[in-house]
Design a protein around this motif. Sequence first.
Motif, short mmCIF file in Angstrom:
data_model
loop_
_atom_site.label_atom_id
_atom_site.label_comp_id
_atom_site.label_asym_id
_atom_site.label_seq_id
_atom_site.Cartn_x
_atom_site.Cartn_y
_atom_site.Cartn_z
N ALA A 1 -28.24 17.03 -0.48
CA ALA A 1 -28.62 17.10 -2.13
C ALA A 1 -29.32 14.88 -2.07
O ALA A 1 -29.70 15.55 -3.20
CB ALA A 1 -27.31 17.26 -2.95
N LEU A 2 -28.56 14.23 -0.91
CA LEU A 2 -29.13 13.54 -1.48
C LEU A 2 -31.24 12.95 -0.94
O LEU A 2 -31.56 12.27 -2.02
CB LEU A 2 -28.73 12.14 -0.35
CG LEU A 2 -27.46 11.81 -0.65
CD1 LEU A 2 -27.32 10.81 0.71
CD2 LEU A 2 -27.02 11.39 -1.46
N LEU A 3 -31.35 14.28 -0.54
CA LEU A 3 -33.06 14.00 0.05
C LEU A 3 -33.81 14.55 -1.51
O LEU A 3 -32.89 15.42 -2.01
CB LEU A 3 -33.67 15.77 1.06
CG LEU A 3 -32.87 14.72 1.98
CD1 LEU A 3 -33.25 16.20 3.47
CD2 LEU A 3 -33.58 13.52 2.72
N PRO A 4 -35.01 13.93 -1.16
CA PRO A 4 -35.72 14.62 -2.85
C PRO A 4 -36.18 15.92 -2.88
O PRO A 4 -35.77 16.79 -0.97
CB PRO A 4 -36.97 13.67 -2.90
CG PRO A 4 -36.37 12.85 -2.46
CD PRO A 4 -35.47 13.15 -1.19
N ALA A 5 -36.79 17.11 -3.59
CA ALA A 5 -37.39 18.41 -3.17
C ALA A 5 -38.55 18.01 -2.10
O ALA A 5 -37.98 19.42 -1.32
CB ALA A 5 -37.67 18.45 -4.81
N ALA A 6 -39.05 17.96 -2.10
CA ALA A 6 -40.03 18.07 -0.70
C ALA A 6 -39.30 18.07 0.03
O ALA A 6 -39.43 18.13 1.42
CB ALA A 6 -41.18 17.12 -1.41
N GLN A 7 -38.62 16.38 0.54
CA GLN A 7 -38.49 16.36 1.87
C GLN A 7 -37.51 17.79 2.41
O GLN A 7 -36.82 17.67 3.13
CB GLN A 7 -37.52 14.73 1.83
CG GLN A 7 -39.06 14.03 1.65
CD GLN A 7 -38.23 12.87 1.09
OE1 GLN A 7 -36.62 12.26 1.64
NE2 GLN A 7 -38.42 11.07 2.16
N ALA A 8 -36.07 18.09 1.12
CA ALA A 8 -35.92 18.60 1.14
C ALA A 8 -36.19 20.59 2.08
O ALA A 8 -35.66 21.58 2.63
CB ALA A 8 -34.71 19.11 0.07
N ALA A 9 -37.16 20.66 0.89
CA ALA A 9 -37.71 21.67 1.62
C ALA A 9 -38.40 21.65 2.99
O ALA A 9 -39.10 22.35 3.53
CB ALA A 9 -39.71 21.89 0.66
N HIS A 10 -39.14 20.14 3.60
CA HIS A 10 -39.93 20.27 4.96
C HIS A 10 -38.51 20.89 5.78
O HIS A 10 -38.56 20.82 7.08
CB HIS A 10 -40.25 19.14 4.80
CG HIS A 10 -40.69 18.63 6.11
ND1 HIS A 10 -41.07 19.03 7.44
CD2 HIS A 10 -39.90 17.56 7.21
CE1 HIS A 10 -41.66 18.50 8.06
NE2 HIS A 10 -40.50 17.97 8.58
N LEU A 11 -37.25 20.32 5.54
CA LEU A 11 -36.56 20.34 6.09
C LEU A 11 -35.70 21.58 6.60
O LEU A 11 -35.22 21.64 7.53
CB LEU A 11 -35.20 19.21 5.67
CG LEU A 11 -34.24 19.51 6.72
CD1 LEU A 11 -34.00 18.81 7.78
CD2 LEU A 11 -32.46 18.56 5.93
N ARG A 12 -36.16 22.46 5.60
CA ARG A 12 -35.53 23.96 5.27
C ARG A 12 -36.49 24.54 6.79
O ARG A 12 -35.78 25.55 7.13
CB ARG A 12 -35.38 24.59 4.28
CG ARG A 12 -34.18 24.50 3.14
CD ARG A 12 -34.37 24.92 2.28
NE ARG A 12 -34.91 24.74 0.86
CZ ARG A 12 -35.21 23.76 0.66
NH1 ARG A 12 -33.96 23.41 0.23
NH2 ARG A 12 -36.19 24.11 -0.61
N GLY A 13 -37.41 23.84 7.00
CA GLY A 13 -38.96 24.81 7.53
C GLY A 13 -39.12 24.34 8.74
O GLY A 13 -40.17 25.02 9.44
N GLY B 1 -37.27 22.59 12.55
CA GLY B 1 -36.91 22.64 13.52
C GLY B 1 -36.30 21.60 13.66
O GLY B 1 -34.82 20.85 14.46
N LEU B 2 -37.31 20.76 14.34
CA LEU B 2 -37.51 19.78 14.69
C LEU B 2 -36.47 18.63 14.10
O LEU B 2 -35.40 17.57 14.34
CB LEU B 2 -38.73 18.51 15.15
CG LEU B 2 -38.68 17.09 15.95
CD1 LEU B 2 -38.04 17.01 17.23
CD2 LEU B 2 -39.71 16.76 15.80
#
Length: 147
Positions: free
Chosen positions: A20-32, A34-35
């Motif tokens: 929840a600490l991540l901004p939306a763009a970074q959270a979206a990147h993290l979800r997609g 694998g690395l």
Amino acid sequence: MTTSPHLSERALQEAAESAALLPAAQAAHLRGCGLCQGRVTTYRQLFGAAAQLPSPAFSFDLTASVLAQLPRAQPASPWVLGGVAALVVGVVVVFLVLFGGVLAQAVQGLFTVLGAGLGLVAAVFAAGQGLELLAQHRRHLRLLTFS
């Protein structure tokens, strides 16, 4: 200058603590990615292992070592307190000489002497407390210069 599409180390560590600490763009990147997900998992394992480590224990008394290096407190100079007391007594005597007749007429008898004595004691006590506060202040300022 090229930028990495992956999250920074700081962002990965924040995600390991809470996504929840991540901004939306970074959270979206993290979800997609694998690395990045794998690196967040590694950080979570590292944080978990670090939390289970025992607290460090010193083989010596750290408190005693630090206290031994601090300067010793020195009491306020007694001659200063005596000087202030003499000054206060002098002022009271001058006041009584100048206004003693008026005070004697206003309040007859023992109450004048008792009031003057209590006033003198209160003045000496207040002066002593003021000097002690000044001495404590100076000690604290000397300690601050070491940090």
